[in-house]
Scaffold this motif. Structure first.
Motif, PDB file in Angstrom:
ATOM      1  N   PHE A  30      35.950  -9.931 -37.237  1.00 38.93           N
ATOM      2  CA  PHE A  30      35.302 -11.322 -36.629  1.00 38.93           C
ATOM      3  C   PHE A  30      35.627 -12.135 -37.685  1.00 38.93           C
ATOM      4  O   PHE A  30      34.745 -13.244 -37.929  1.00 38.93           O
ATOM      5  CB  PHE A  30      33.872 -11.093 -36.407  1.00 38.93           C
ATOM      6  CG  PHE A  30      33.400 -10.492 -35.156  1.00 38.93           C
ATOM      7  CD1 PHE A  30      34.050 -10.965 -34.173  1.00 38.93           C
ATOM      8  CD2 PHE A  30      32.469  -9.517 -35.124  1.00 38.93           C
ATOM      9  CE1 PHE A  30      33.854 -10.306 -32.741  1.00 38.93           C
ATOM     10  CE2 PHE A  30      31.828  -9.206 -33.738  1.00 38.93           C
ATOM     11  CZ  PHE A  30      32.596  -9.383 -32.819  1.00 38.93           C
ATOM     12  N   ARG A  31      36.388 -11.886 -38.700  1.00 38.77           N
ATOM     13  CA  ARG A  31      36.837 -12.972 -39.900  1.00 38.77           C
ATOM     14  C   ARG A  31      37.130 -14.230 -39.597  1.00 38.77           C
ATOM     15  O   ARG A  31      36.982 -15.220 -40.172  1.00 38.77           O
ATOM     16  CB  ARG A  31      37.722 -12.157 -40.620  1.00 38.77           C
ATOM     17  CG  ARG A  31      37.526 -11.354 -41.578  1.00 38.77           C
ATOM     18  CD  ARG A  31      38.619 -10.529 -42.237  1.00 38.77           C
ATOM     19  NE  ARG A  31      38.107  -9.350 -42.829  1.00 38.77           N
ATOM     20  CZ  ARG A  31      38.360  -9.112 -44.041  1.00 38.77           C
ATOM     21  NH1 ARG A  31      39.088  -9.996 -44.948  1.00 38.77           N
ATOM     22  NH2 ARG A  31      37.790  -8.070 -44.930  1.00 38.77           N
ATOM     23  N   THR A  32      37.752 -14.427 -38.211  1.00 40.08           N
ATOM     24  CA  THR A  32      38.264 -15.738 -37.898  1.00 40.08           C
ATOM     25  C   THR A  32      36.956 -16.572 -37.448  1.00 40.08           C
ATOM     26  O   THR A  32      37.226 -17.857 -37.487  1.00 40.08           O
ATOM     27  CB  THR A  32      39.215 -15.560 -36.668  1.00 40.08           C
ATOM     28  OG1 THR A  32      40.177 -14.673 -37.062  1.00 40.08           O
ATOM     29  CG2 THR A  32      39.557 -16.742 -36.010  1.00 40.08           C
ATOM     30  N   ALA A  33      35.827 -16.009 -37.181  1.00 38.54           N
ATOM     31  CA  ALA A  33      34.568 -16.732 -36.557  1.00 38.54           C
ATOM     32  C   ALA A  33      34.379 -17.787 -37.823  1.00 38.54           C
ATOM     33  O   ALA A  33      33.959 -18.925 -37.380  1.00 38.54           O
ATOM     34  CB  ALA A  33      33.506 -15.785 -36.369  1.00 38.54           C
ATOM     35  N   GLN A  34      34.119 -17.320 -39.050  1.00 42.71           N
ATOM     36  CA  GLN A  34      33.666 -18.249 -40.088  1.00 42.71           C
ATOM     37  C   GLN A  34      34.700 -19.584 -40.146  1.00 42.71           C
ATOM     38  O   GLN A  34      34.231 -20.821 -40.465  1.00 42.71           O
ATOM     39  CB  GLN A  34      33.912 -17.614 -41.447  1.00 42.71           C
ATOM     40  CG  GLN A  34      35.254 -17.354 -42.051  1.00 42.71           C
ATOM     41  CD  GLN A  34      35.207 -16.226 -43.075  1.00 42.71           C
ATOM     42  OE1 GLN A  34      34.187 -15.451 -43.205  1.00 42.71           O
ATOM     43  NE2 GLN A  34      36.249 -16.110 -43.773  1.00 42.71           N
ATOM     44  N   ALA A  46      44.645 -17.500 -33.185  1.00 39.78           N
ATOM     45  CA  ALA A  46      43.312 -18.088 -32.179  1.00 39.78           C
ATOM     46  C   ALA A  46      42.807 -19.229 -33.106  1.00 39.78           C
ATOM     47  O   ALA A  46      42.691 -20.254 -32.403  1.00 39.78           O
ATOM     48  CB  ALA A  46      42.008 -17.047 -32.847  1.00 39.78           C
ATOM     49  N   LEU A  47      43.356 -19.295 -34.531  1.00 34.58           N
ATOM     50  CA  LEU A  47      42.821 -20.705 -35.030  1.00 34.58           C
ATOM     51  C   LEU A  47      43.857 -21.729 -34.344  1.00 34.58           C
ATOM     52  O   LEU A  47      43.814 -22.963 -34.467  1.00 34.58           O
ATOM     53  CB  LEU A  47      43.132 -20.625 -36.597  1.00 34.58           C
ATOM     54  CG  LEU A  47      41.963 -19.555 -37.201  1.00 34.58           C
ATOM     55  CD1 LEU A  47      42.248 -19.556 -38.634  1.00 34.58           C
ATOM     56  CD2 LEU A  47      40.664 -20.301 -37.036  1.00 34.58           C
ATOM     57  N   GLN A  79      40.786 -10.305 -28.693  1.00 37.15           N
ATOM     58  CA  GLN A  79      39.202 -10.898 -29.029  1.00 37.15           C
ATOM     59  C   GLN A  79      39.248 -12.004 -29.477  1.00 37.15           C
ATOM     60  O   GLN A  79      38.388 -12.913 -29.076  1.00 37.15           O
ATOM     61  CB  GLN A  79      38.579  -9.738 -29.609  1.00 37.15           C
ATOM     62  CG  GLN A  79      37.422  -9.765 -30.066  1.00 37.15           C
ATOM     63  CD  GLN A  79      37.111 -10.284 -31.443  1.00 37.15           C
ATOM     64  OE1 GLN A  79      36.820 -11.319 -31.785  1.00 37.15           O
ATOM     65  NE2 GLN A  79      37.264  -9.347 -32.370  1.00 37.15           N
ATOM     66  N   SER A  80      39.921 -12.364 -30.819  1.00 34.52           N
ATOM     67  CA  SER A  80      39.789 -13.426 -31.474  1.00 34.52           C
ATOM     68  C   SER A  80      40.328 -14.804 -30.560  1.00 34.52           C
ATOM     69  O   SER A  80      39.476 -15.551 -30.540  1.00 34.52           O
ATOM     70  CB  SER A  80      40.756 -13.738 -32.865  1.00 34.52           C
ATOM     71  OG  SER A  80      40.239 -12.462 -33.635  1.00 34.52           O
TER      72      SER A  80
END
Ligand code: UD1
Length: 420
Positions: free
Chosen positions: A335-339, A378-379, A310-311
């Motif tokens: 969803f912590r990666t969203a920030q 993802a980052l 997902q990420s």
């Protein structure tokens, strides 16, 4: 406890080249736990040399196992285990350590473990694991922050899980291998790693049928034997690298890709505009036009779209030409990666289990922090596509699941350097 490492990425270069996909983390870990059942030697070939495998190896050594590596082959000699207790310093590093409890109970009739840790992606309780063991005749006490379990003998039962769980299904299979009688597990998860665990156990002399379906039956056996098993390629790593191609609009070739296990992901990849061909056992992906948005993507149990990808897909969609929507059904806090992506210039709005992504023209490199394993990957992908330099802190979280990702990125023409 961990080396504070970062990975520094120079972005803006489409990936191009060939990588070989490492062995699967989520297959290796339960097999390592299951090796405890056998008073002898188990060899795992194509075993990924990643931090989670090292954690599990450390736990096995703590229990008394002798372990050794030859390249990517890991030999586990569990003939002289004496210790049956796993303290917090080991258990809290990895959530799936809980399945060692079933293996210890099968072998010794007792075991103790501190409540397990792992990636911070939601509540992640272990109720299914404990009620499974209780149903098989195990008494469990929560004493001084240790789960202490003992049994006069595991008993085969019919057990219906109240929800599908990969770990609890694996735990049930492992616990049942040396139990008295036949255990039938119902409402099982169907992930490929469960099928591979069953194949691995059959190679040790266990009797397991139905893995990959909702009903798995295990006939208890008294004795196992030495075995060797080759771990299949990691579908999540393969999906991550296809996302790396997509976010940089590159063209890559994956050697030994687990194509059939990636089918839900490849469906989404196609919607984004990615194209691929499987030729001679290689997956050749052309992601030069992978800029399509995905109007709705939901994570599901297998064969649905994996929560672990997902990420990485979210990172790709931040640069899509339009609006996308992701619903996370498996873990409530993933969803912590969203920030962090937002800090790089992404437009993402979160609402509970939903993420709404409005594609932007570019991301800008900056300092970001990996929050968990797949989000960290993802980052890195976002950094490969961003303008300028991105530094991803907490790289040790990525090393839990990716074997030298920086070398694979370099093989694909990307620029990434790990700094201590
Ligand atoms: C495994 C994978 C992980 C993947 C996940 C879902 C390993 C080592 N890890 O994790 O990479 O993201 O499957 O595909 O294989 N749950 C309960 N009670 C329990 C157990 C689970 O409520 O006792 C819930 C969890 O909180 C979660 C859901 O069930 O919401 C699915 O979890 P589960 O399938 O057990 O995941 P893991 O085995 O931990």
């Amino acid at each position: 406890m961990f080396d504070l490492k970062s990975i520094r990425i120079q972005g803006g270069c489409p990936l191009n080249g060939t990588v070989r996909i490492q062995g699967s983390k989520n297959a290796a870990l339960p097999m390592m736990a299951a090796a405890v059942l056998h008073r002898g030697t188990t060899v795992l070939h194509n075993c990924p040399r990643i931090a989670d495998v090292s954690f599990m190896e450390k736990i096995l050594r703590h229990l008394g196992a002798r372990t050794s590596w030859k390249g990517n082959s890991l030999s586990l000699d569990c003939s002289c285990l004496q210790n049956t207790s796993i303290p917090a310093e080991y258990a809290c590093q990895m959530r799936c350590s809980i399945i060692l409890l079933g293996a210890l109970l099968g072998r010794f009739g007792r075991g103790a473990i501190a409540p397990p840790g792992g990636c911070v992606i939601g509540k992640r309780p272990v109720d299914l694991h404990l009620s499974l063991l209780e149903a098989m005749g195990v008494h469990i006490e929560d004493e001084n922050e240790m789960l202490k379990a003992y049994t006069s003998g595991l008993k085969g039962r019919i057990i219906c899980f109240s929800r599908q769980s990969v770990g609890a299904t694996e735990h049930g299979i492992i616990a049942a291998v040396l139990a008295q009688g036949t255990t039938c597990l119902e409402n099982c998860a169907k992930e490929p790693e469960i099928v591979w665990l069953a194949e691995f156990l059959k190679g040790m002399g266990a009797s397991v049928t139905g893995a990959g379906t909702e009903r798995i039956c295990i006939r208890g056996t008294e004795k196992l034997h030495d075995s060797e098993f080759t771990i299949p390629p990691d579908r999540i790593v393969a999906g991550t690298y296809l996302c790396a191609a997509a976010i940089t609009r590159g063209r890559i070739c994956l050697e030994n890709p687990p194509v059939s296990e990636l089918s839900a992901f490849l469906g989404i990849y196609g919607k984004m505009g990615g194209q691929y061909d499987v030729v001679g056992g290689k997956l050749i992906a052309d992601a030069s036009r992978a800029y399509g948005p995905v109007t709705r993507l939901e994570t599901e149990v297998y064969p649905g779209f994996s929560t672990d990808l997902q990420s990485p897909v979210m990172a790709v969609l931040t640069l899509a030409r339009g609006k996308s929507h992701i619903r996370e059904n498996i873990f409530e806090d993933r969803f912590r990666t969203a920030q962090e992506l937002v800090r790089m210039g992404a437009h993402i709005r979160l609402n509970g289990r939903d993420a709404y992504i409005d594609g932007v023209k570019r991301l800008s490199g900056c300092q970001v922090k990996a929050q968990e394993l797949r989000g960290g990957a993802a980052l890195i992908l976002a950094g490969l596509a961003a303008q300028g330099e991105t530094c991803v802190e907490n790289f040790h979280l990525v090393e839990r699941g990716y074997e030298r990702i920086q070398e694979d990125i370099a093989a694909l023409g990307g620029r990434a350097v790990v700094e201590e």
